[in-house]
Design a protein around this motif. Structure first.
Motif, mmCIF file in Angstrom:
data_model
loop_
_atom_site.group_PDB
_atom_site.id
_atom_site.type_symbol
_atom_site.label_atom_id
_atom_site.label_comp_id
_atom_site.label_asym_id
_atom_site.label_seq_id
_atom_site.Cartn_x
_atom_site.Cartn_y
_atom_site.Cartn_z
ATOM 1 N N HIS A 163 1.300 -1.448 -0.370
ATOM 2 C CA HIS A 163 -0.079 -0.113 -0.269
ATOM 3 C C HIS A 163 0.618 1.470 -0.041
ATOM 4 C CE1 HIS A 163 -3.039 -2.953 0.636
ATOM 5 N NE2 HIS A 163 -3.152 -3.066 1.960
ATOM 6 N N ARG A 192 -6.881 4.408 2.980
ATOM 7 C CA ARG A 192 -7.891 3.742 4.058
ATOM 8 C C ARG A 192 -6.803 2.290 4.604
ATOM 9 N NH1 ARG A 192 -11.716 -0.193 2.236
ATOM 10 N NH2 ARG A 192 -12.856 0.139 4.191
ATOM 11 N N ASP A 193 -5.989 1.589 3.531
ATOM 12 C CA ASP A 193 -5.729 0.154 4.787
ATOM 13 C C ASP A 193 -4.852 0.230 4.950
ATOM 14 O OD1 ASP A 193 -7.491 -1.422 1.906
ATOM 15 O OD2 ASP A 193 -6.036 -0.764 1.211
ATOM 16 N N VAL A 194 -4.049 1.827 5.383
ATOM 17 C CA VAL A 194 -3.070 1.583 6.482
ATOM 18 C C VAL A 194 -2.896 2.389 6.948
ATOM 19 C CG1 VAL A 194 -0.945 1.653 4.510
ATOM 20 C CG2 VAL A 194 -1.906 3.449 4.803
ATOM 21 N N GLY A 195 -4.654 2.941 7.282
ATOM 22 C CA GLY A 195 -5.033 3.700 8.911
ATOM 23 C C GLY A 195 -4.983 4.912 8.465
ATOM 24 N N GLU A 196 -4.531 6.019 7.434
ATOM 25 C CA GLU A 196 -4.445 7.344 7.178
ATOM 26 C C GLU A 196 -5.981 7.869 6.851
ATOM 27 O OE1 GLU A 196 -1.716 9.174 8.372
ATOM 28 O OE2 GLU A 196 -1.022 7.382 8.355
ATOM 29 N N LEU A 197 -6.740 7.732 7.517
ATOM 30 C CA LEU A 197 -8.671 7.902 7.518
ATOM 31 C C LEU A 197 -8.905 9.456 7.376
ATOM 32 C CD1 LEU A 197 -10.301 5.519 10.113
ATOM 33 C CD2 LEU A 197 -9.838 5.611 7.100
ATOM 34 N N ASP A 227 -15.179 3.688 8.695
ATOM 35 C CA ASP A 227 -14.152 2.791 9.209
ATOM 36 C C ASP A 227 -14.224 4.667 9.823
ATOM 37 O OD1 ASP A 227 -13.671 1.166 7.931
ATOM 38 O OD2 ASP A 227 -12.046 2.028 6.471
#
Length: 231
Positions: A163, A192-197, A227
């Motif tokens: 990612h 989003r997949d690495v949590g940086e929303l 999320d």
């Protein structure tokens, strides 16, 4: 005589009909603009773009006209290369020739160097599974900063599950084409997949600003919001 039939076959009939109607309105206006101002190069580049998607004769005429006006134009060179790609009815030989022509003009317009990787990366962008084309795509991007090839490299890394590498290449693509709404959506989903929303949310806002009618963009925003709300 239509061009790029295999590529354009992926476009739905309603959109094709709208394109044909808009082309029919635009061609006389662009031709009139050139008649009034014979050195108006954006008008002949516009005709070349329409020809690439509809008529070989129109495309050839427009490219010849543009060459007489400004043979060192980046926009003309870019359009020549796009029109030479096999997906638009060209061939590998035509694409190599278009890139070779660009090489002869770089001393007059250094910006043309940004197009040198198009030949090397074109075939790799057309694969169905970009994971297996990453090496070729990355090599082409390092040769010259192509937005489209960088985008395809980013998608390939995303499909592979890398990612952060995907984010890097999608960001590079957006540097050169910052008004591609769908590209922001692609990067948002990787963020989003690495949590940086929070960053993903900003990208989805931009995507919807540029392409508010896109269902994919609305779907992407829904995923990010879910999320963020812990759902």
């Amino acid at each position: 005589q239509a061009r790029g039939l295999d590529f354009i076959a992926e476009t739905d009939e309603a959109r094709l009909r709208n394109m044909r109607e808009e082309f029919a309105q635009a061609v006389p206006l662009l031709s009139l603009a050139l008649k009034i101002e014979p050195r108006l190069s954006p008008a002949c580049v516009g005709l070349a773009k329409i020809g690439r998607q509809s008529s070989s004769d129109l495309q050839r005429h427009a490219i010849d006209t543009c060459n007489r006006i400004d043979p060192d134009s980046y926009f003309l060179a870019s359009e020549r290369i796009y029109g030479a790609q096999p997906k638009w009815g060209g061939s590998d030989k035509e694409l190599r020739s278009a890139v070779a022509f660009v090489k002869t003009r770089i001393d007059r317009n250094p910006r043309l160097a940004a197009l040198l990787g198009e030949n090397a990366g074109d075939a790799a962008t057309m694969g169905g599974d970009l994971r297996h084309a990453i090496d070729d795509l990355v090599a082409a991007v390092r040769m010259a900063p192509s937005a489209w090839i960088a985008n395809r490299a980013g998608v390939g890394y995303g499909e592979k599950g890398d990612h952060w590498a995907s984010i890097v290449y999608l960001s590079q693509a957006l540097r050169f084409r910052p008004r591609e709404g769908s590209w922001y959506q692609l990067r948002a989903l990787q963020l989003r997949d690495v949590g940086e929303l929070s960053w993903a949310y900003r990208d989805m806002q931009r995507a919807l600003q540029l392409e508010p009618q896109s269902g994919w963009n609305a779907y992407g925003m829904g995923l990010v919001l879910a999320d963020m709300q812990g759902q």
